[in-house]
Motif scaffolding. Structure first.
Motif, PDB file in Angstrom:
ATOM      1  N   MET A   1      34.369  30.108 -15.394  1.00 24.43           N
ATOM      2  CA  MET A   1      32.925  30.077 -15.709  1.00 24.43           C
ATOM      3  C   MET A   1      32.559  28.746 -16.376  1.00 24.43           C
ATOM      4  O   MET A   1      33.221  28.297 -17.302  1.00 24.43           O
ATOM      5  N   LYS A   2      31.501  28.144 -15.887  1.00 27.74           N
ATOM      6  CA  LYS A   2      31.078  26.859 -16.469  1.00 27.74           C
ATOM      7  C   LYS A   2      30.069  27.100 -17.592  1.00 27.74           C
ATOM      8  O   LYS A   2      29.521  28.178 -17.743  1.00 27.74           O
TER       9      LYS A   2
ATOM     10  N   THR B   1      27.149  25.826 -17.725  1.00 25.06           N
ATOM     11  CA  THR B   1      25.828  26.025 -17.130  1.00 25.06           C
ATOM     12  C   THR B   1      25.610  27.494 -16.758  1.00 25.06           C
ATOM     13  O   THR B   1      24.480  27.974 -16.771  1.00 25.06           O
ATOM     14  N   ASP B   2      26.717  28.195 -16.448  1.00 26.71           N
ATOM     15  CA  ASP B   2      26.601  29.624 -16.151  1.00 26.71           C
ATOM     16  C   ASP B   2      26.114  30.383 -17.380  1.00 26.71           C
ATOM     17  O   ASP B   2      25.256  31.257 -17.288  1.00 26.71           O
TER      18      ASP B   2
ATOM     19  N   LEU C   1      22.527  30.165 -17.843  1.00 27.22           N
ATOM     20  CA  LEU C   1      21.803  31.141 -17.011  1.00 27.22           C
ATOM     21  C   LEU C   1      21.739  32.503 -17.700  1.00 27.22           C
ATOM     22  O   LEU C   1      20.692  33.150 -17.718  1.00 27.22           O
ATOM     23  N   VAL C   2      22.883  32.912 -18.266  1.00 29.74           N
ATOM     24  CA  VAL C   2      22.932  34.193 -18.976  1.00 29.74           C
ATOM     25  C   VAL C   2      21.895  34.197 -20.095  1.00 29.74           C
ATOM     26  O   VAL C   2      21.096  35.130 -20.234  1.00 29.74           O
TER      27      VAL C   2
ATOM     28  N   ALA D   1      18.298  34.371 -18.830  1.00 29.79           N
ATOM     29  CA  ALA D   1      17.956  35.715 -18.337  1.00 29.79           C
ATOM     30  C   ALA D   1      17.749  36.685 -19.498  1.00 29.79           C
ATOM     31  O   ALA D   1      16.805  37.471 -19.504  1.00 29.79           O
ATOM     32  N   LEU D   2      18.636  36.598 -20.508  1.00 33.07           N
ATOM     33  CA  LEU D   2      18.517  37.520 -21.641  1.00 33.07           C
ATOM     34  C   LEU D   2      17.265  37.236 -22.457  1.00 33.07           C
ATOM     35  O   LEU D   2      16.587  38.151 -22.917  1.00 33.07           O
TER      36      LEU D   2
ATOM     37  N   ALA E   1      14.380  38.619 -20.602  1.00 31.73           N
ATOM     38  CA  ALA E   1      14.358  40.074 -20.738  1.00 31.73           C
ATOM     39  C   ALA E   1      13.800  40.475 -22.099  1.00 31.73           C
ATOM     40  O   ALA E   1      12.918  41.333 -22.201  1.00 31.73           O
TER      41      ALA E   1
ATOM     42  N   ILE F   1       9.958  39.760 -22.267  1.00 31.98           N
ATOM     43  CA  ILE F   1       9.137  40.747 -21.557  1.00 31.98           C
ATOM     44  C   ILE F   1       9.134  42.072 -22.310  1.00 31.98           C
ATOM     45  O   ILE F   1       8.102  42.720 -22.453  1.00 31.98           O
ATOM     46  N   TRP F   2      10.316  42.433 -22.824  1.00 30.54           N
ATOM     47  CA  TRP F   2      10.413  43.702 -23.550  1.00 30.54           C
ATOM     48  C   TRP F   2       9.543  43.697 -24.796  1.00 30.54           C
ATOM     49  O   TRP F   2       8.810  44.646 -25.073  1.00 30.54           O
TER      50      TRP F   2
ATOM     51  N   TYR G   1       5.908  44.009 -23.935  1.00 32.43           N
ATOM     52  CA  TYR G   1       5.484  45.366 -23.610  1.00 32.43           C
ATOM     53  C   TYR G   1       5.486  46.285 -24.812  1.00 32.43           C
ATOM     54  O   TYR G   1       4.619  47.128 -24.958  1.00 32.43           O
TER      55      TYR G   1
ATOM     56  N   GLU H   1      -2.537  55.209 -21.968  1.00 28.24           N
ATOM     57  CA  GLU H   1      -1.769  55.099 -20.725  1.00 28.24           C
ATOM     58  C   GLU H   1      -0.522  55.969 -20.840  1.00 28.24           C
ATOM     59  O   GLU H   1       0.050  56.118 -21.899  1.00 28.24           O
TER      60      GLU H   1
ATOM     61  N   PHE I   1      26.708  24.857 -10.914  1.00 27.45           N
ATOM     62  CA  PHE I   1      27.071  26.197 -11.346  1.00 27.45           C
ATOM     63  C   PHE I   1      28.313  26.693 -10.602  1.00 27.45           C
ATOM     64  O   PHE I   1      28.526  26.348  -9.443  1.00 27.45           O
ATOM     65  N   SER I   2      29.110  27.514 -11.277  1.00 26.58           N
ATOM     66  CA  SER I   2      30.285  28.087 -10.625  1.00 26.58           C
ATOM     67  C   SER I   2      29.834  29.273  -9.778  1.00 26.58           C
ATOM     68  O   SER I   2      28.668  29.674  -9.804  1.00 26.58           O
TER      69      SER I   2
ATOM     70  N   PRO J   1      12.882  43.975 -18.013  1.00 25.39           N
ATOM     71  CA  PRO J   1      13.934  43.640 -18.983  1.00 25.39           C
ATOM     72  C   PRO J   1      15.245  44.347 -18.695  1.00 25.39           C
ATOM     73  O   PRO J   1      16.306  43.726 -18.726  1.00 25.39           O
TER      74      PRO J   1
ATOM     75  N   LEU K   1      16.777  42.904 -15.578  1.00 22.76           N
ATOM     76  CA  LEU K   1      17.327  41.559 -15.794  1.00 22.76           C
ATOM     77  C   LEU K   1      18.715  41.658 -16.409  1.00 22.76           C
ATOM     78  O   LEU K   1      19.657  41.006 -15.961  1.00 22.76           O
TER      79      LEU K   1
END
Lengths: 120, 161
Positions: free
Chosen positions: A1-2, A4-5, A8-9, A12-13, A16, A19-20, A23, A110, B100-101, B135, B138
């Motif tokens: 795993m690099k 840069t990976d 990305l994690v 994304a977190l 997430a 957005i959470w 809301y 709602e 990226f890998s 969320p 994701l």
């Protein structure tokens, strides 16, 4: 795993979580207290605003107050005063009923009601 | 067309469809619609690295249409297609940058597959509130994406010899 990976994690977190939060922050808003007299809608008060309204009925009056996401009756000239003694309501589906005046305050929002009903 | 590639298309397409079928056999312990492993993506990623992006794209398309018609019905096809295409586009882009890998590529694929599906779902029911699921999807995309990436990487080690 690099490395840069991992980036990305993290992205994304964070997305997430963002957005959470968006809301869950918006979840309490959009609730309104709907006041009906004898089945007829008389007023709609947003719960997140501080407001007081006097509801005139042919049998007497009730003063409905909203504040901090809660609704309650501050004053009424009915004989039993149950609506005034009733606890403050804040969740979808909760109601305050003044039987002598045929007045109902209900929280509308709602989604599904959190509880089926409140007894006691 | 390179005729030597044709058997590989068939082989990988069949494997990908099979993976999708196997996945349906596995119960998902999380009660959120859209959470799944994405086993078929193992094949697509292997193809992307073993052969090339273009071949992987065709196999992905074939897989979506065939497993859509075989198992999911036409409405399900729409969701699969949106998820697969968006996820493929992002994976191809990330792979092209070379930064990226395989695990990172797979992770992005998992995440954007879910993003694509939620977008279509929001359009279909005409309710932006569908994004409420995002969320969770994701996070599940990150987790399954990493798992799928590790599987693909391990498998590639054997295939390439």
């Amino acid at each position: 795993m690099k490395k840069t990976d991992l980036l990305l994690v993290v992205i994304a977190l964070i997305a997430a979580a963002g957005i959470w939060l968006f809301y869950s922050a918006g979840a309490d808003h959009g609730l309104t207290a709907v006041v009906t007299v004898d089945g007829e809608v008389r007023a709609e008060l947003p719960l997140d605003e501080t407001d007081s309204i006097e509801i005139e009925t042919e049998w007497g009056y009730n003063i409905v107050h909203t504040e901090d996401g809660q609704a309650f009756v501050t004053e009424a000239d009915c004989r039993d005063q149950i609506c005034v003694d009733h606890k403050k309501i804040e969740k979808v589906g909760e109601t305050i009923v003044c039987l002598p005046h045929k007045m109902v305050v209900e929280i509308i929002g709602e989604g599904e009601a959190e509880m089926d009903m409140v007894v006691g | 067309m390179d005729y030597k590639k044709i058997p590989y298309y068939g082989l990988f397409a069949a494997l990908a469809i099979l993976m999708g079928y196997v996945e349906m056999m596995i119960p998902v312990p999380i009660p959120i619609p859209g959470v799944k492993l994405g086993l078929a993506n193992v094949i697509i990623i292997i193809m992307m690295y073993f052969m090339d992006t273009k071949s992987a794209f065709f196999v992905s398309l074939i897989r979506v249409f065939l497993s859509g018609l075989l198992f999911a019905g036409f409405a399900g096809l729409l969701y699969s297609l949106a998820g697969a295409m968006l996820s493929f586009a992002v994976m191809a882009l990330l792979k092209k940058t070379g930064k990226f890998s395989i695990i990172g590529v797979s992770l992005a694929g998992g995440v954007f597959h879910n993003v694509g599906q939620v977008t279509v779902a929001a359009l279909v029911v005409e309710n932006v509130k569908m994004a409420y699921y995002l969320p969770f999807l994701l996070v599940s995309g990150v987790v399954t994406g990493i798992l799928i990436g590790i599987v693909a990487k391990t498998a590639l080690g054997y295939i390439k010899r």
